[in-house]
Enzyme design. Structure first.
Site, PDB file in Angstrom:
ATOM      1  N   PRO A   9      51.321  -3.054  -1.229  1.00 15.52           N
ATOM      2  CG  PRO A   9      50.905  -1.673  -2.860  1.00 15.52           C
ATOM      3  CD  PRO A   9      51.610  -2.738  -2.478  1.00 15.52           C
ATOM      4  CG  ASN A  10      45.828  -1.996   0.169  1.00  9.28           C
ATOM      5  OD1 ASN A  10      45.403  -1.169   0.988  1.00  9.28           O
ATOM      6  ND2 ASN A  10      45.691  -1.997  -1.074  1.00  9.28           N
ATOM      7  NE  ARG A  17      43.190  -5.828   1.472  1.00 10.07           N
ATOM      8  CZ  ARG A  17      44.211  -6.410   0.560  1.00 10.07           C
ATOM      9  NH1 ARG A  17      45.583  -6.821   1.110  1.00 10.07           N
ATOM     10  NH2 ARG A  17      44.058  -6.051  -0.472  1.00 10.07           N
ATOM     11  CE1 TYR A  22      44.191 -11.193   0.539  1.00 15.46           C
ATOM     12  CE2 TYR A  22      42.580  -9.435   0.933  1.00 15.46           C
ATOM     13  CZ  TYR A  22      43.539 -10.004   0.215  1.00 15.46           C
ATOM     14  OH  TYR A  22      43.452  -9.555  -1.013  1.00 15.46           O
ATOM     15  CG  ASN A  73      51.680 -10.615  -0.750  1.00 19.70           C
ATOM     16  OD1 ASN A  73      51.138 -10.156  -1.922  1.00 19.70           O
ATOM     17  ND2 ASN A  73      50.925 -11.050  -0.091  1.00 19.70           N
ATOM     18  CB  ALA A  76      46.660  -4.858  -6.202  1.00 25.61           C
ATOM     19  CG  HIS A  79      47.126  -8.643  -9.971  1.00 23.72           C
ATOM     20  ND1 HIS A  79      47.370 -10.029  -9.991  1.00 23.72           N
ATOM     21  CD2 HIS A  79      46.529  -8.286  -8.897  1.00 23.72           C
ATOM     22  CE1 HIS A  79      46.997 -10.610  -8.738  1.00 23.72           C
ATOM     23  NE2 HIS A  79      46.461  -9.515  -8.018  1.00 23.72           N
ATOM     24  CG  ASP A  86      61.459  -3.807 -15.966  1.00 21.69           C
ATOM     25  OD1 ASP A  86      61.294  -4.713 -16.392  1.00 21.69           O
ATOM     26  OD2 ASP A  86      61.314  -2.620 -16.339  1.00 21.69           O
ATOM     27  CD  GLU A  97      54.181 -12.382  -7.063  1.00 21.47           C
ATOM     28  OE1 GLU A  97      55.196 -11.709  -8.154  1.00 21.47           O
ATOM     29  OE2 GLU A  97      53.045 -12.280  -7.620  1.00 21.47           O
ATOM     30  CG  HIS A  99      49.912 -13.731  -4.466  1.00 27.39           C
ATOM     31  ND1 HIS A  99      49.838 -12.121  -4.234  1.00 27.39           N
ATOM     32  CD2 HIS A  99      50.721 -13.734  -5.323  1.00 27.39           C
ATOM     33  CE1 HIS A  99      50.344 -11.837  -5.346  1.00 27.39           C
ATOM     34  NE2 HIS A  99      51.220 -12.705  -6.055  1.00 27.39           N
ATOM     35  CB  SER A 101      43.714 -15.118  -1.560  1.00 28.61           C
ATOM     36  OG  SER A 101      44.447 -13.978  -2.507  1.00 28.61           O
ATOM     37  NE  ARG A 106      40.629 -12.699  -4.018  1.00 32.25           N
ATOM     38  CZ  ARG A 106      41.163 -11.796  -3.170  1.00 32.25           C
ATOM     39  NH1 ARG A 106      42.721 -11.906  -2.827  1.00 32.25           N
ATOM     40  NH2 ARG A 106      40.598 -10.656  -2.853  1.00 32.25           N
ATOM     41  NE  ARG A 110      41.320  -9.895  -6.377  1.00 36.22           N
ATOM     42  CZ  ARG A 110      41.823  -8.793  -5.649  1.00 36.22           C
ATOM     43  NH1 ARG A 110      42.951  -8.389  -5.430  1.00 36.22           N
ATOM     44  NH2 ARG A 110      40.657  -8.011  -5.197  1.00 36.22           N
TER      45      ARG A 110
END
Ligand code: DQA
Length: 143
Positions: A9-10, A17, A22, A73, A76, A79, A86, A97, A99, A101, A106, A110
Site C-alpha cells: 500500500p501507498n 508521497r 521516501y 515492502n 504499513a 506492522h 502467514d 523484507e 523498507h 525508511s 520513526r 512502526r
C-alpha cells in the site's frame, strides 16, 4: 533464477508521497533500477504493486510459487498483517523484507514488525539501495 518483487500500500505514489521521507524517485524508477541490476545478475524479475492485502497474498500464492525468492515492502501492512506473514511463511521461499525508511527511527507504532518474522532478513533505511541489496542476497543463495 526468478525473483518476485512486491510493493504494498501507498508505494505506488513514491515520488510525490512524503518526499522528505521516501525521496523524489518513483516506483517506475525503482523498477527500472531493479530490472537493470537483475539483467546483470541473470535474474528474471516480476515487479508488482498493490494497495490491497488480499491481492498481495494472491500474488504470493501464485507468482511466489513460480519464483526462487521474494522481495517485499509491505508498507504499513508490515506492522499489522498476520495474514501476509502467514502467506510469506507458507510460500516456503526465501523472503527479504525491505523498507525505504528506517522504521525504527520513526513513530513507535512502526517498530512493531509482524511480517518480518516470515523473512530471512530485513533491510530498513537504505532507500532504494535496500532492494538492490536484497536482490544481490537472493542471487547469492542461488550460486
Ligand atoms: C515503509 C515504512 C512503513 O512504515 C510505511 O507505512 C510505508 C513505507 C518504507 O518503505 O519505509 O508505507 O514500508
Amino acid at each position: 533464477m526468478k525473483v518476485l518483487v512486491l510493493n504494498g500500500p501507498n508505494l505506488g505514489t513514491l515520488g510525490r508521497r512524503e518526499p522528505e521521507v521516501y525521496g523524489h524517485r518513483t516506483l517506475a524508477d525503482l523498477e527500472t533500477l531493479l530490472a537493470d541490476r537483475a539483467r546483470g545478475l541473470g535474474i528474471e524479475l516480476l515487479c508488482l504493486q498493490s494497495n490491497h492485502e488480499g491481492q498481495l497474498i494472491d500474488w504470493i500464492e501464485k507468482e511466489g510459487a513460480q519464483s526462487d525468492g521474494i522481495i517485499i515492502n509491505p508498507g504499513a501492512l508490515s506492522h499489522t498483517s498476520l495474514a501476509l506473514a502467514d502467506a510469506l511463511h507458507g510460500s516456503g521461499k526465501p523472503v527479504v523484507e525491505v523498507h525505504i525508511s528506517n522504521v525504527f527511527a520513526r513513530e513507535p507504532e512502526r517498530h512493531r514488525m509482524v511480517t518480518a518474522a516470515a523473512a530471512k532478513g530485513l533491510i530498513s533505511g537504505l532507500g532504494f539501495e535496500g532492494y538492490l541489496a536484497a536482490l544481490n542476497f537472493l542471487a547469492g543463495l542461488n550460486e
